[in-house]
Design a protein around this motif. Structure first.
Motif, PDB file in Angstrom:
ATOM      1  N   ASN A   7       0.764  -1.119  -0.025  1.00  0.00           N
ATOM      2  CA  ASN A   7       0.038  -0.076   0.211  1.00  0.00           C
ATOM      3  C   ASN A   7       0.852   1.321   0.054  1.00  0.00           C
ATOM      4  N   PRO A   8       0.253   2.473  -0.265  1.00  0.00           N
ATOM      5  CA  PRO A   8       1.162   3.587  -0.250  1.00  0.00           C
ATOM      6  C   PRO A   8       1.954   3.842   0.877  1.00  0.00           C
ATOM      7  N   PHE A   9       1.684   3.613   1.922  1.00  0.00           N
ATOM      8  CA  PHE A   9       2.431   3.876   3.338  1.00  0.00           C
ATOM      9  C   PHE A   9       3.526   2.792   3.505  1.00  0.00           C
ATOM     10  N   GLU A  10       3.270   1.416   2.960  1.00  0.00           N
ATOM     11  CA  GLU A  10       4.342   0.631   2.969  1.00  0.00           C
ATOM     12  C   GLU A  10       5.269   1.100   1.741  1.00  0.00           C
ATOM     13  N   ILE A  11       5.169   1.538   0.983  1.00  0.00           N
ATOM     14  CA  ILE A  11       5.986   2.016  -0.171  1.00  0.00           C
ATOM     15  C   ILE A  11       6.814   3.404   0.705  1.00  0.00           C
ATOM     16  N   LEU A  12       6.291   4.080   1.366  1.00  0.00           N
ATOM     17  CA  LEU A  12       6.824   5.477   2.117  1.00  0.00           C
ATOM     18  C   LEU A  12       7.816   4.706   3.121  1.00  0.00           C
ATOM     19  N   MET A  13       7.361   3.835   3.679  1.00  0.00           N
ATOM     20  CA  MET A  13       8.517   3.168   4.749  1.00  0.00           C
ATOM     21  C   MET A  13       9.407   2.477   4.033  1.00  0.00           C
ATOM     22  N   ASP A  14       9.473   1.902   2.947  1.00  0.00           N
ATOM     23  CA  ASP A  14      10.361   1.540   2.003  1.00  0.00           C
ATOM     24  C   ASP A  14      11.130   2.455   1.459  1.00  0.00           C
TER      25      ASP A  14
ATOM     26  N   GLY B 203      15.562   2.909   2.575  1.00  0.00           N
ATOM     27  CA  GLY B 203      16.212   2.926   1.289  1.00  0.00           C
ATOM     28  C   GLY B 203      16.100   1.552   0.650  1.00  0.00           C
ATOM     29  N   LYS B 204      14.975   0.890   0.806  1.00  0.00           N
ATOM     30  CA  LYS B 204      14.920  -0.503   0.297  1.00  0.00           C
ATOM     31  C   LYS B 204      15.157  -0.750  -1.130  1.00  0.00           C
ATOM     32  N   ASP B 205      14.584   0.294  -2.029  1.00  0.00           N
ATOM     33  CA  ASP B 205      14.618   0.181  -3.473  1.00  0.00           C
ATOM     34  C   ASP B 205      14.609   1.502  -3.853  1.00  0.00           C
ATOM     35  N   ALA B 206      15.169   1.961  -5.231  1.00  0.00           N
ATOM     36  CA  ALA B 206      15.087   3.020  -5.879  1.00  0.00           C
ATOM     37  C   ALA B 206      13.911   3.565  -6.523  1.00  0.00           C
ATOM     38  N   VAL B 207      13.026   2.568  -6.613  1.00  0.00           N
ATOM     39  CA  VAL B 207      11.569   3.005  -7.259  1.00  0.00           C
ATOM     40  C   VAL B 207      10.591   3.446  -6.244  1.00  0.00           C
TER      41      VAL B 207
END
Length: 186
Positions: free
Chosen positions: A142-149, A153-157
């Motif tokens: 979800n968008p906030f899991e993306i924000l956490m990543d 610095g989990k991924d560049a995307v």
């Protein structure tokens, strides 16, 4: 591979077309639909963005007939905006009882805070209004899991994806209810 902007635009256009016009008036009258609450949710996975809707209808009707008619209408309208929908997946109508409990209202079967099982349990109110609190299924985020990543610095995307989400949802209502509900039908 579509942008979030295009996917979201198509979804909202299809919803507006589904809930307007003579066909919608017919469904409302036939199935005694008094109103609805709509929740707009987002996930991102290997196939890109997946904006989707959860719709809580207040109706007094045969749910199987309503489900068939609403699903048929939704799939036809998706086609008019250049999208396709698979029957039984694109529009999944369920009655609010124990059969739906595992998905829509969870009736206390799943903790609201999965890290703290002592917390309150997930309810219908959470499902409709707390989309940012829900964990996406599988490898989706979800968008906030993306924000956490992004933060770790989990991924560049992830940074690009979260910016896209913010840009396309800024000022947009993610929780909405129908105007002038007819409480006599609820």
């Amino acid at each position: 591979g579509d942008t979030l902007r295009q996917s979201l635009f198509d979804l909202i256009q299809a919803f507006k077309a589904t809930t307007s016009g003579g066909g919608w008036v017919y469904l409302k009258d036939k199935h005694h639909i008094g109103g609805w609450v709509r929740s707009l949710e987002f996930t991102h996975g290997k196939n890109g963005w997946h904006p989707h809707l959860h719709l809580l209808l207040f109706a007094d009707t045969n749910i199987d007939v309503l489900g068939d008619e609403l699903s048929g209408r939704w799939i036809k309208i998706l086609d008019t905006v250049g999208r396709t929908g698979k029957e039984g997946i694109a529009c999944d109508v369920r009655v609010s009882n124990d059969a739906v409990a595992d998905y829509v209202s969870k009736f206390g079967r799943e903790p609201a805070d999965r890290e703290n099982t002592i917390s309150r349990y997930w309810t219908m109110e959470h499902e409709i209004s707390k989309s940012v609190s829900k964990k996406a299924h599988g490898d989706n985020r979800n968008p906030f899991e993306i924000l956490m990543d992004t933060g770790i610095g989990k991924d560049a995307v992830s940074r690009f994806l979260f910016r896209e989400y913010v840009t396309e949802t800024k000022g947009r209502r993610q929780l909405e209810w129908s105007r002038s509900p007819d409480i006599r039908k609820m």
